[in-house]
Scaffold this motif. Structure first.
Motif, mmCIF file in Angstrom:
data_model
loop_
_atom_site.group_PDB
_atom_site.id
_atom_site.type_symbol
_atom_site.label_atom_id
_atom_site.label_comp_id
_atom_site.label_asym_id
_atom_site.label_seq_id
_atom_site.Cartn_x
_atom_site.Cartn_y
_atom_site.Cartn_z
ATOM 1 N N ASN A 394 0.816 -1.219 0.000
ATOM 2 C CA ASN A 394 0.000 0.000 0.000
ATOM 3 C C ASN A 394 0.848 1.266 0.000
ATOM 4 O OD1 ASN A 394 -2.462 -1.340 -0.077
ATOM 5 N ND2 ASN A 394 -2.603 -1.503 2.147
ATOM 6 N N THR A 395 1.967 1.256 0.715
ATOM 7 C CA THR A 395 2.830 2.444 0.704
ATOM 8 C C THR A 395 3.462 2.648 -0.671
ATOM 9 O OG1 THR A 395 4.645 1.099 1.606
ATOM 10 C CG2 THR A 395 3.353 2.409 3.166
ATOM 11 N N ALA A 396 3.737 1.561 -1.397
ATOM 12 C CA ALA A 396 4.286 1.695 -2.748
ATOM 13 C C ALA A 396 3.257 2.337 -3.675
ATOM 14 C CB ALA A 396 4.697 0.324 -3.283
ATOM 15 N N ARG A 397 2.003 1.907 -3.580
ATOM 16 C CA ARG A 397 0.974 2.493 -4.432
ATOM 17 C C ARG A 397 0.682 3.935 -4.032
ATOM 18 N NH1 ARG A 397 -3.779 0.314 -3.926
ATOM 19 N NH2 ARG A 397 -3.436 -1.210 -2.270
ATOM 20 N N ARG A 398 0.727 4.216 -2.732
ATOM 21 C CA ARG A 398 0.512 5.591 -2.280
ATOM 22 C C ARG A 398 1.630 6.504 -2.760
ATOM 23 N NH1 ARG A 398 1.697 8.750 2.465
ATOM 24 N NH2 ARG A 398 0.046 10.281 2.821
ATOM 25 N N ALA A 447 5.683 9.756 2.300
ATOM 26 C CA ALA A 447 5.389 8.444 1.716
ATOM 27 C C ALA A 447 6.664 7.678 1.405
ATOM 28 C CB ALA A 447 4.553 8.615 0.451
ATOM 29 N N GLU A 448 7.707 8.395 0.966
ATOM 30 C CA GLU A 448 8.997 7.730 0.735
ATOM 31 C C GLU A 448 9.517 7.106 2.027
ATOM 32 O OE1 GLU A 448 10.600 7.376 -2.056
ATOM 33 O OE2 GLU A 448 10.042 8.976 -3.450
ATOM 34 N N GLY A 449 9.417 7.875 3.117
ATOM 35 C CA GLY A 449 9.857 7.342 4.402
ATOM 36 C C GLY A 449 8.977 6.210 4.892
ATOM 37 N N GLU A 450 7.674 6.321 4.674
ATOM 38 C CA GLU A 450 6.753 5.259 5.108
ATOM 39 C C GLU A 450 7.027 3.962 4.367
ATOM 40 O OE1 GLU A 450 2.953 6.912 4.401
ATOM 41 O OE2 GLU A 450 3.042 8.320 6.100
ATOM 42 N N ARG A 451 7.363 4.054 3.080
ATOM 43 C CA ARG A 451 7.654 2.841 2.318
ATOM 44 C C ARG A 451 8.911 2.159 2.848
ATOM 45 N NH1 ARG A 451 9.043 2.156 -4.118
ATOM 46 N NH2 ARG A 451 8.600 -0.076 -4.236
ATOM 47 N N LEU A 452 9.927 2.946 3.127
ATOM 48 C CA LEU A 452 11.145 2.361 3.700
ATOM 49 C C LEU A 452 10.875 1.774 5.084
ATOM 50 C CD1 LEU A 452 13.963 4.834 2.660
ATOM 51 C CD2 LEU A 452 14.055 2.357 2.411
ATOM 52 N N SER A 453 10.072 2.465 5.872
ATOM 53 C CA SER A 453 9.732 1.955 7.204
ATOM 54 C C SER A 453 8.971 0.639 7.095
ATOM 55 C CB SER A 453 8.906 2.986 7.975
ATOM 56 O OG SER A 453 9.658 4.158 8.216
ATOM 57 N N ALA A 454 8.065 0.542 6.120
ATOM 58 C CA ALA A 454 7.340 -0.715 5.919
ATOM 59 C C ALA A 454 8.293 -1.836 5.532
ATOM 60 C CB ALA A 454 6.264 -0.520 4.851
ATOM 61 N N LEU A 455 9.297 -1.518 4.719
ATOM 62 C CA LEU A 455 10.285 -2.534 4.351
ATOM 63 C C LEU A 455 11.069 -2.996 5.574
ATOM 64 C CD1 LEU A 455 11.936 -4.135 2.249
ATOM 65 C CD2 LEU A 455 13.389 -2.102 2.005
ATOM 66 N N ILE A 456 11.469 -2.051 6.419
ATOM 67 C CA ILE A 456 12.213 -2.409 7.638
ATOM 68 C C ILE A 456 11.349 -3.278 8.550
ATOM 69 C CG2 ILE A 456 13.256 -1.454 9.729
ATOM 70 C CD1 ILE A 456 13.970 1.029 7.971
ATOM 71 N N GLN A 457 10.080 -2.918 8.687
ATOM 72 C CA GLN A 457 9.166 -3.721 9.504
ATOM 73 C C GLN A 457 9.008 -5.123 8.923
ATOM 74 O OE1 GLN A 457 8.208 -2.984 12.358
ATOM 75 N NE2 GLN A 457 7.794 -0.813 12.604
ATOM 76 N N LEU A 458 9.038 -5.230 7.602
ATOM 77 C CA LEU A 458 8.949 -6.553 6.977
ATOM 78 C C LEU A 458 10.187 -7.385 7.296
ATOM 79 C CD1 LEU A 458 7.615 -8.626 5.146
ATOM 80 C CD2 LEU A 458 8.653 -7.463 3.180
#
Length: 483
Positions: A394-398, A447-458
């Protein structure tokens, strides 16, 4: 040399036969044998993987290196060396190793040495002295397996402590990376705010000139000034966020707050890897250190049921001693009397009001608690991965949508500024495009930061951030070095 004979041969024979019988019966081990509980892991993840997320496996022990940011890698490595919480977890591993050695030592006999001297006198008689020296030994026979179960529990505790150390390491690496991304995101947003502030100041100056020339109203000037001050007001809060993230990074790496602000003054967000390998759920559960720790804690409490069960039965102990007694110190090596003894004992509780039985029941309940905790940890691990996969997609699409919106807002702002200078549109359109540009650019940076944060959480949810080899080295090199 004088010697004191052993007890009668018949008594010694009966004692030896009794000891042999106890040894032969020592194979009994009370309590349930531990079996790893079955886990129901789905064959695949429910959340659809995002673009660039593969279904295979890949090494994720040092996932931060895949982001290609030297400063981030340096911060994580320093945290893994110097973080106080990680050092505390290493100390816990050393403590559990020592307790395991204590439990193992209970299988063998104990040996002691003693010596004494004394003097006595009756009336006017000469003073008489006595000197003794000797050794004594004792051995608690593990007839019902209480010691063996204790060793099992200690081994499982040590393995649980090691898994907890791994979990602390994985969580620490993720926390450092998340704070680093937060800092870089706030820096990017600060740069956007300053760039837009400069543009808005130019618009304010142009509007003021036009008002002086009678081409714009004072209302337009005040609206332009409102835009400027609203943007200026965002800057202090972003600077606070930057300072807070930098201070927390310093603490995570074992430094005093403020020590890393200069080195992190400039830099961009790390780059996302082109592909991210996500294993099947069963592989993730084997990799997650918190799941391993919960399983080992369950094993320890299961073994302690056997310890509690064995405490309800009699204890058998062999003891013996050999010594020398003489009237002078020098005679201990020549002419001393030899003292020997060998004994076997049995002890047990006749009545305790049901305390020992209650202890078994209590330990069984503790074991059940650990079982439910283990199952809860497994479910939470699966949930973490599902949520992280969903967030990454979702962060990638956002981010993609905001990138398009930002391009459109920039073009609209340029067109509006040109048309306003030409007198073709009113000032309200310029203000709206400036606000829209600032909003979309700021949202895109977030959104750029949120996508990276989602990757780290993964990566964290997959159990990345530690390796067995690093874990062993981490515990060994820290032994005896609490600083």
């Amino acid at each position: 040399m004088k010697t004191t004979p052993l007890p009668h041969t018949a008594l010694a024979g009966r004692l030896g036969a009794g000891v042999l019988a106890l040894l032969l019966s020592g194979c009994a081990t009370l309590g349930p044998d531990y079996l790893v509980p079955a886990t129901v892991a789905p064959p695949a993840w429910h959340a659809a993987p995002a673009d660039g997320v593969a279904a295979g496996t890949a090494a994720i022990e040092r996932w931060w290196q895949q982001l290609g940011d030297a400063q981030l890698s340096a911060l994580v490595e320093q945290a893994l060396r110097a973080n106080p919480d990680l050092q505390s977890a290493r100390a816990a591993v050393r403590a559990s190793r020592a307790l395991e050695r204590v439990a193992t030592a209970g299988q063998g006999p104990t040996l002691g040495a003693s010596g004494s001297t004394g003097a006595s006198q009756r009336g006017d008689a000469a003073v008489s002295e006595s000197w003794t020296a000797g050794f004594d030994a004792g051995w608690e026979l593990d007839v019902f397996g209480g010691v063996r179960r204790g060793i099992e529990a200690a081994q499982a505790d040590r393995e649980a402590a090691s898994a907890t150390l791994a979990n602390t390491q994985a969580s620490l690496a993720a926390e450092v990376a998340l704070n680093y991304v937060s800092l870089r995101t706030s820096q990017a947003r600060l740069e956007i705010a300053r760039r837009n502030l400069a543009t808005q100041l130019e618009t304010l100056q142009l509007t003021d000139w036009r008002a002086q020339a009678g081409l714009a109203s004072s209302v337009d000037v005040e609206q332009a000034r409102t835009n400027v001050e609203q943007t200026r007001a965002q800057i202090p809060s972003l600077q606070t966020s930057i300072a807070s993230a930098a201070n927390h990074l310093a603490v995570l790496t074992g430094e005093a707050p403020g020590r890393v602000q200069t080195t992190l003054a400039s830099g961009g967000l790390p780059a996302l890897p082109t592909t991210i390998a996500v294993g099947i759920p069963a592989e993730v559960l084997r990799q997650r250190p918190d799941v391993q720790a919960a399983e080992r804690q369950l094993a320890a409490e299961t073994a302690r049921i056997g310890v509690a069960e064995a405490a309800r039965y009699p204890g058998f102990k062999l003891s013996g001693s050999i010594g020398l007694e003489a009237a002078t110190f020098g005679a201990l090596s020549n002419g001393a009397s030899v003292l020997r003894s060998l004994a076997a004992g049995i002890s047990g509780v006749v009545f305790d009001g049901g305390a020992l039985a209650a202890r078994v029941e209590q330990q069984s309940a503790v074991r059940e608690q650990r079982l439910h905790s283990y199952r809860s940890t497994v479910l939470a691990a699966l949930e973490d991965v599902e949520n992280a996969l969903t967030a990454l997609d979702n962060t990638a699409r956002r981010r993609e949508a905001l990138a398009a919106a930002s391009t459109a807002a920039r073009n609209a702002n340029l067109l509006a500024a040109d048309r306003y200078r030409s007198g073709l549109i009113d000032f309200r359109t310029v203000l709206e495009t400036e606000r829209s540009l600032l909003s979309t650019e700021d949202s895109l940076a977030s959104a750029e930061g949120e996508r990276l944060s989602a990757l780290i959480q993964l990566y964290k949810a997959l159990g990345g951030g530690w390796s067995r080899a690093d874990l062993i080295e981490s515990a060994d090199t820290a032994q005896g070095n609490p600083s």
